[in-house]
Design an enzyme around this catalytic site. Structure first.
Site, PDB file in Angstrom:
ATOM      1  N   ASP A   1     -15.890 -13.111  56.732  1.00 17.64           N
ATOM      2  CA  ASP A   1     -14.726 -12.629  55.975  1.00 17.64           C
ATOM      3  C   ASP A   1     -14.733 -13.154  54.543  1.00 17.64           C
ATOM      4  O   ASP A   1     -14.462 -12.416  53.592  1.00 17.64           O
ATOM      5  CB  ASP A   1     -13.429 -13.051  56.675  1.00 17.64           C
ATOM      6  CG  ASP A   1     -13.225 -12.323  58.001  1.00 17.64           C
ATOM      7  OD1 ASP A   1     -14.188 -11.724  58.495  1.00 17.64           O
ATOM      8  OD2 ASP A   1     -12.108 -12.370  58.544  1.00 17.64           O
TER       9      ASP A   1
ATOM     10  N   VAL B   1      -0.704  -8.018  56.481  1.00 16.93           N
ATOM     11  CA  VAL B   1      -1.289  -9.374  56.518  1.00 16.93           C
ATOM     12  C   VAL B   1      -1.475  -9.827  57.959  1.00 16.93           C
ATOM     13  O   VAL B   1      -0.648  -9.537  58.821  1.00 16.93           O
ATOM     14  CB  VAL B   1      -0.348 -10.329  55.744  1.00 16.93           C
ATOM     15  CG1 VAL B   1      -0.711 -11.782  55.983  1.00 16.93           C
ATOM     16  CG2 VAL B   1      -0.425 -10.012  54.269  1.00 16.93           C
TER      17      VAL B   1
ATOM     18  N   SER C   1      -6.600 -13.259  55.351  1.00 12.88           N
ATOM     19  CA  SER C   1      -6.578 -14.720  55.164  1.00 12.88           C
ATOM     20  C   SER C   1      -7.732 -15.134  54.256  1.00 12.88           C
ATOM     21  O   SER C   1      -7.563 -15.971  53.357  1.00 12.88           O
ATOM     22  CB  SER C   1      -6.629 -15.453  56.502  1.00 12.88           C
ATOM     23  OG  SER C   1      -7.742 -15.034  57.239  1.00 12.88           O
TER      24      SER C   1
ATOM     25  N   ALA D   1      -9.189 -13.156  52.044  1.00 12.38           N
ATOM     26  CA  ALA D   1      -8.923 -12.603  50.706  1.00 12.38           C
ATOM     27  C   ALA D   1      -7.938 -13.490  49.956  1.00 12.38           C
ATOM     28  O   ALA D   1      -8.135 -13.811  48.773  1.00 12.38           O
ATOM     29  CB  ALA D   1      -8.389 -11.173  50.833  1.00 12.38           C
TER      30      ALA D   1
ATOM     31  N   GLY E   1      -6.206  -8.354  60.988  1.00 17.12           N
ATOM     32  CA  GLY E   1      -7.622  -8.131  61.266  1.00 17.12           C
ATOM     33  C   GLY E   1      -8.371  -7.540  60.089  1.00 17.12           C
ATOM     34  O   GLY E   1      -9.538  -7.176  60.197  1.00 17.12           O
ATOM     35  N   LEU E   2      -7.704  -7.447  58.927  1.00 15.29           N
ATOM     36  CA  LEU E   2      -8.379  -6.887  57.741  1.00 15.29           C
ATOM     37  C   LEU E   2      -8.852  -7.992  56.790  1.00 15.29           C
ATOM     38  O   LEU E   2      -9.095  -7.737  55.604  1.00 15.29           O
ATOM     39  CB  LEU E   2      -7.445  -5.910  57.009  1.00 15.29           C
ATOM     40  CG  LEU E   2      -7.064  -4.657  57.797  1.00 15.29           C
ATOM     41  CD1 LEU E   2      -6.083  -3.800  57.028  1.00 15.29           C
ATOM     42  CD2 LEU E   2      -8.317  -3.831  58.154  1.00 15.29           C
TER      43      LEU E   2
HETATM   44  C1  MEV Z   1     -12.320 -12.113  62.146  1.00 12.96           C
HETATM   45  O1  MEV Z   1     -12.087 -11.197  61.092  1.00 12.96           O
HETATM   46  C2  MEV Z   1     -13.714 -11.951  62.672  1.00 12.96           C
HETATM   47  C3  MEV Z   1     -14.123 -12.969  63.729  1.00 12.96           C
HETATM   48  O2  MEV Z   1     -15.503 -12.705  64.032  1.00 12.96           O
HETATM   49  C4  MEV Z   1     -13.958 -14.391  63.271  1.00 12.96           C
HETATM   50  C5  MEV Z   1     -14.963 -14.800  62.202  1.00 12.96           C
HETATM   51  O3  MEV Z   1     -16.000 -14.154  62.017  1.00 12.96           O
HETATM   52  O4  MEV Z   1     -14.716 -15.862  61.569  1.00 12.96           O
HETATM   53  C6  MEV Z   1     -13.335 -12.766  65.027  1.00 12.96           C
END
Ligand code: MEV
Length: 341
Positions: free
Chosen positions: A167, A117, A124, A126, A120-121
């Site tokens: 996301d 969690v 949040s 999901a 970077g995947l």
């Molecule tokens: C985060 O997963 C990706 C970013 O581009 C932020 C976003 O697109 O909201 C850093």
């Protein structure tokens, strides 16, 4: 007659940003894909107006948090930052769904994740879209993926202060999407979801969260607007070239463009020494392309490595990361189970 559901479990996929993260926040296009690891959120109606959140099994020790009807926290058993971040998204998701669906229900929420969690995947997003789907279903509302995606984006904006629709759109729709935030129509275009993209994901703990990484890029842009704008614009061009490479199935070119994208992200200051070591080790082990994925500051990197998965995984582990193979999933947010009393 519609059966009244009192407990609903919804799930949503994590995502990898294939191209264009950060620049997408400034309106440039991006491409991201849903992965085959999911977050599960179950929402059960309570007889009081409390919101109780169990965030266990999130690849870090779990917590139980109980929130009073006033929204004030009344009990926190432990306070790990990443878990608290996930809980913040759940609370906001319940709030925005309550307002849209005119719902006021006390609920017990359980969150479970098949991936790290806050790494970077897209966990949040999901967690947010799965909560929106499950909570609205308990309230008798059937929201479609478009609506869930829009509400999920609102949650991200309110919790992080800035966010692109990337996301939440991928978590809601699944597959690979080309996101063009400046276009009102056709802003989400599915990209060959059936393309078997052999990806290895490498993970290392993050030094700071998405909100902080977004602030850092904004500060850099304020300090050097012309050069940073030209980097963001170049990332947008990489995304357009990657889109045609993906559509023609040219994986070598896709990999080369991933490397270019990583260089541009590094110049924005969002990579770390550890991520760079993982990226360069993966390339030396035969990856066609390798880059940071997501907001950076640690977290995850991805490698495109057809037929070299084992070698690349070993190289990432030797560089100090945790590696796993991941494939693209066409399944967006969905209800796994609904129960009635
Ligand atoms: C985060 O997963 C990706 C970013 O581009 C932020 C976003 O697109 O909201 C850093």
């Amino acid at each position: 007659m519609m059966i009244k559901l009192t407990k609903v479990t919804a799930s949503a996929p994590g995502k990898v940003a294939l191209f264009g993260e950060h620049a997408v926040v400034y309106g440039y296009p991006a491409m991201a894909g849903a992965i085959d690891r999911r977050v599960y959120v179950s929402v059960e109606e309570r007889s009081d107006d409390l919101i109780k959140i169990h965030a266990m099994d999130l690849s870090v020790p779990g917590i139980v948090l109980t929130i009073g009807g006033t929204g004030k926290d009344v009990a926190v058993e432990t306070d790990y930052r990443r878990i608290m971040d996930a809980v913040g998204y759940v609370r906001k998701a319940i709030e925005v769904t309550s307002n849209i669906c005119d719902l006021k229900k006390g609920v017990t929420v359980h969150i479970r994740s098949e991936m790290p969690v806050g790494a970077g995947l897209g966990t949040s997003a999901a967690v947010s879209v799965a909560t929106i789907m499950a909570y609205s279903a308990v309230g008798g509302h059937a929201l479609n993926s478009e609506e869930v995606s829009a509400l999920g984006h609102r949650v991200e904006l309110e919790v992080q202060g800035a966010a692109s629709p990337m996301d939440s759109a991928v978590a809601a729709h699944g597959g690979i999407l080309l996101i063009r935030p400046m276009l009102r129509e056709a802003s989400l275009t599915p990209v060959k979801a059936e393309l078997g993209l052999p990806l290895v994901v490498g993970y290392t703990p993050r030094e700071c969260g998405t909100g902080e990484m977004l602030r850092r890029v904004r500060n850099l842009r304020d300090a050097a607007p012309e050069s940073v704008d030209s980097i963001l614009c170049s990332i947008g061009k990489v995304v357009s070239e990657a889109d045609s490479a993906m559509r023609s199935g040219d994986l070598r070119r896709v990999g080369m463009l991933m490397n270019v994208n990583h260089g541009l992200l590094e110049s924005l200051g969002v990579s770390t020494k550890k991520i760079n070591e993982m990226v360069y080790s993966a390339r030396s082990a035969g990856a066609l392309g390798s880059k940071l994925t997501g907001a950076g500051g640690g977290g995850c990197m991805i490698s495109l490595c057809p037929d070299r998965e084992a070698e690349v995984m070993t190289a990432i582990s030797v560089a100090g990361g945790t590696a796993f193979i991941s494939s693209i999933s066409s399944r967006g947010v969905c209800i796994e189970k609904g129960e009635s009393i």
